[in-house]
Structure formats: C-alpha cells, structure tokens
Design a protein around this motif. Structure first.
Motif, mmCIF file in Angstrom:
data_model
loop_
_atom_site.group_PDB
_atom_site.id
_atom_site.type_symbol
_atom_site.label_atom_id
_atom_site.label_comp_id
_atom_site.label_asym_id
_atom_site.label_seq_id
_atom_site.Cartn_x
_atom_site.Cartn_y
_atom_site.Cartn_z
ATOM 1 N N ALA A 182 -8.603 -2.418 5.589
ATOM 2 C CA ALA A 182 -8.386 -1.051 6.070
ATOM 3 C C ALA A 182 -7.986 -1.061 7.539
ATOM 4 O O ALA A 182 -7.101 -0.305 7.965
ATOM 5 C CB ALA A 182 -9.645 -0.213 5.866
ATOM 6 N N ARG A 183 -8.606 -1.923 8.318
ATOM 7 C CA ARG A 183 -8.269 -2.014 9.747
ATOM 8 C C ARG A 183 -6.813 -2.440 9.930
ATOM 9 O O ARG A 183 -6.093 -1.867 10.761
ATOM 10 C CB ARG A 183 -9.219 -2.999 10.435
ATOM 11 N N HIS A 215 -8.505 6.633 1.509
ATOM 12 C CA HIS A 215 -8.551 5.233 1.080
ATOM 13 C C HIS A 215 -9.324 4.364 2.071
ATOM 14 O O HIS A 215 -10.028 3.433 1.672
ATOM 15 C CB HIS A 215 -7.127 4.704 0.895
ATOM 16 N N VAL A 216 -9.188 4.662 3.355
ATOM 17 C CA VAL A 216 -9.950 3.927 4.367
ATOM 18 C C VAL A 216 -11.443 4.199 4.200
ATOM 19 O O VAL A 216 -12.273 3.282 4.276
ATOM 20 C CB VAL A 216 -9.471 4.310 5.784
ATOM 21 N N PRO A 243 -12.742 8.354 9.502
ATOM 22 C CA PRO A 243 -11.420 8.223 8.881
ATOM 23 C C PRO A 243 -10.559 9.482 8.919
ATOM 24 O O PRO A 243 -9.330 9.391 8.954
ATOM 25 C CB PRO A 243 -11.744 7.817 7.443
ATOM 26 N N LEU A 277 -6.579 0.692 -1.619
ATOM 27 C CA LEU A 277 -6.968 -0.358 -0.669
ATOM 28 C C LEU A 277 -8.079 -1.233 -1.232
ATOM 29 O O LEU A 277 -8.095 -2.448 -0.995
ATOM 30 C CB LEU A 277 -7.390 0.263 0.659
ATOM 31 N N LEU A 286 -11.581 4.278 12.305
ATOM 32 C CA LEU A 286 -12.323 3.580 11.256
ATOM 33 C C LEU A 286 -13.723 4.167 11.100
ATOM 34 O O LEU A 286 -14.264 4.229 9.999
ATOM 35 C CB LEU A 286 -12.388 2.088 11.577
ATOM 36 N N LEU A 302 -4.341 8.303 3.387
ATOM 37 C CA LEU A 302 -4.791 7.043 3.975
ATOM 38 C C LEU A 302 -6.245 7.172 4.438
ATOM 39 O O LEU A 302 -7.042 6.235 4.271
ATOM 40 C CB LEU A 302 -3.886 6.666 5.150
ATOM 41 N N CYS A 311 -12.982 2.192 1.542
ATOM 42 C CA CYS A 311 -13.209 0.800 1.951
ATOM 43 C C CYS A 311 -14.498 0.652 2.753
ATOM 44 O O CYS A 311 -15.304 -0.247 2.502
ATOM 45 C CB CYS A 311 -12.024 0.296 2.774
ATOM 46 N N THR A 312 -14.683 1.513 3.749
ATOM 47 C CA THR A 312 -15.851 1.365 4.620
ATOM 48 C C THR A 312 -17.152 1.680 3.886
ATOM 49 O O THR A 312 -18.185 1.077 4.167
ATOM 50 C CB THR A 312 -15.725 2.270 5.855
ATOM 51 N N PRO A 349 -12.654 -5.300 2.200
ATOM 52 C CA PRO A 349 -12.019 -3.977 2.216
ATOM 53 C C PRO A 349 -11.961 -3.357 3.605
ATOM 54 O O PRO A 349 -10.941 -2.767 3.980
ATOM 55 C CB PRO A 349 -12.908 -3.160 1.269
ATOM 56 N N TYR A 384 0.828 -1.201 0.000
ATOM 57 C CA TYR A 384 0.000 0.000 0.000
ATOM 58 C C TYR A 384 0.866 1.256 0.000
ATOM 59 O O TYR A 384 0.642 2.179 -0.798
ATOM 60 C CB TYR A 384 -0.934 0.023 1.211
#
Length: 304
Positions: free
Chosen positions: A119-120, A158-159, A147, A104, A144, A155, A162-163, A115, A91
């Motif tokens: 991310a976690r 990108h997190v 973010p 991610l 999380l 980051l 994912c969520t 995802p 990453y």
C-alpha cells in the motif's frame, strides 16, 4: 523496551497456562511452517491449530519476527523501480474492471509482499503521478494513517483494507506494538512494587542524566536462581536467536558493563538454549520471577 507482538488479542493472561520456552529445534519447525503463511488475521488461526501447546501471543510474536526477516530478504526485489511500476500499473488496470474487489490485498498475496508495505508503494506512485514529484515522508505517513486523506476514494478504501488486515506492518500495528510494550513495562513496575523492591525506571534514569539504560535499575540488588540482578529489561516479544543476539550486542552487554549483571524478561517466551549467559551476567525469564531473594531481607514474597 517496547518491542512487541502486533495484535491486541495477544494478552498477558494467556501465557500463564501454557509454556513459552521452546528448544531451537522446535523453533525451526515453526519457522519452516510460517514460511507458507501471509500476514493476515486468518494466519493466527492456522498457527494455533498447528501448535496448540503455545500461547497465541507467542505464536504471533514468532510469526511477526519471521515474516519481517522474510520481507527484509526480498525488499530489494520489490523496490526495484521497474517492479514498483509494474505493481502500480497492475493495480490501476484492475481498479477499472474490478473496483469492488480487495485488489491490493490480492496483489500483495500474489507477489508475497506485506499488504501495508505494498500500500505504501502504491500510494507513493499515485502521489508522484499526481504531483509530478516525490511525496514527502510526512505526507505519505499521514495518508497511510488516515487513508481518506488520499484524494482517490477507491485507492483510500484499498489502502485501508491493507492496513487493517496486515498483522505485521503498518500504522495500526505500530500503535498496537507501542501500547503492548507500555502495558508490559507497567506490569513489570507493578510486580516490583508488589514485592516491595525499590527501583528507578527508564524515565527517572534519563532525568538523572543517563542516556542508554535498561528499563529498571534496582536500588538494592536481588538474587534470582542464585544469580545477582542489578537491572531488568522488559521485552514484549519472543526471544529468538536473531533478536537476542542483536539485543546482546546493542544493549545487554553494555548494561552489564555499566550496571553489573541483570535479568531480561521475554514476556512471550524465548529459545531455551539462549539462556546460556548467566555466568557472564545475563539471566533470561519468560515472566516476573517468583523466587526472588533480597540481599537484606531474604525471600521476597509478592503476589505473582
């Protein structure tokens, strides 16, 4: 109980026009098909095209449960320290050269990991690298959920991708599951009131000192399909073999032993062969029954 599908698009209304009980053989066909899917919003369109006779809520619940089984089977592999380190290095390397790409999400798809779960792991590595210590669960969960608390804006972006795009795991999914579970418990109470049935709900039972109870205890038992019902449990999910047998061992048999026979409503359907414990005190339905008979008053004719 608040065990639910994980999308706000999975509504109560869609099940009224399509069947939700399927045989075990058909469930296996669906299970094999979902093995190739990833937990994205797009996967639901694929499922609905392949199985148009089932409601979207039922398909989402089946997919979510099967995907979670898949993740549990592979969890040890993804959590090996050298594997986590590799994911993080991949990453960070990609973030330098392609920062605008959904890195991610792409990596999760490549390694077949949720995802939100990936991310976690990445945020955990980032915090350990930054703080030289293991981040607390509280701090990690907060980042999380929000973010942009992450002290790295790229980051954080990108997190968040994912969520938002994971339909099986993550804080957004947890909130939706909780809300849908409450919605169906409210629906059950509304149906009971419409049919003039006296009952105690889980909160009232706990106030009376009960510890582990079904969602509803009927103050006057009813009969459904000729079977006496003392309690009702609401499950905002699809009842497959694995989940149903877990509930039997952890909840339903103890309810029977303590309160007598009861009814379980799987609002998003169930494997039809599982409705085989009626003589032992457990009746399954995929909605609120319309054929209720009260012991004192005869048929209860509520609006269903």
């Amino acid at each position: 109980m608040m065990d639910s599908v994980s999308s706000s698009s999975a509504t109560v209304a869609d099940k009224s026009v399509k069947r939700m009980q399927i045989c075990r053989a058909e469930y296996r066909v669906i299970g094999r098909f979902v093995e190739q899917l990833r937990p994205t919003r797009q996967c639901m369109k694929t499922l609905q095209t392949q199985f148009p006779h089932l409601p979207p809520s039922t398909l989402l619940s089946i997919f979510s449960q099967e995907y979670q089984k898949r993740m549990k089977r592979s969890m040890a592999r993804h959590h090996a320290p050298d594997v986590i380190k590799e994911y993080y290095q991949r990453y960070r390397s990609e973030a330098k050269t392609r920062p605008a790409a959904p890195l991610l999400l792409e990596l999760a798809n490549q390694v077949d990991l949720s995802p939100a779960l990936l991310a976690r792991l990445i945020v955990e590595c980032f915090l350990e690298e930054r703080q030289a210590s293991v981040a607390s669960r509280h701090v990690l969960n907060n980042m999380l959920r929000e973010p942009y608390l992450i002290p790295d804006l790229l980051l954080a972006k990108h997190v968040e991708q994912c969520t938002v795009n994971d339909c099986c795991y993550g804080p957004l999914v947890d909130c939706i599951k909780h809300a849908i579970g409450l919605e169906h418990e409210d629906l059950l109470r509304d149906k009971l009131r419409e049919t003039n049935l006296s009952f105690l709900d889980e909160n009232q039972l706990r106030a009376k000192g009960y510890d582990k109870t079904p969602d509803i205890i009927l103050e006057v038992p009813i009969a459904v399909d000729g079977h006496i019902v003392h309690w009702i449990e609401s499950k905002a999910s699809f009842g497959d073999d694995h989940s149903h047998h877990t509930y039997l061992n952890e909840q339903f048999w103890s309810y029977c032993n303590r309160f007598g026979p009861g009814l379980v409503i799987y609002w998003y359907g169930f494997v039809s062969e599982l409705d085989c414990q009626r003589d032992r005190g457990i009746l399954l339905r995929d909605g609120f029954p319309s054929d209720i008979v009260t012991l004192c008053q005869g048929p209860a004719r509520g609006r269903v």
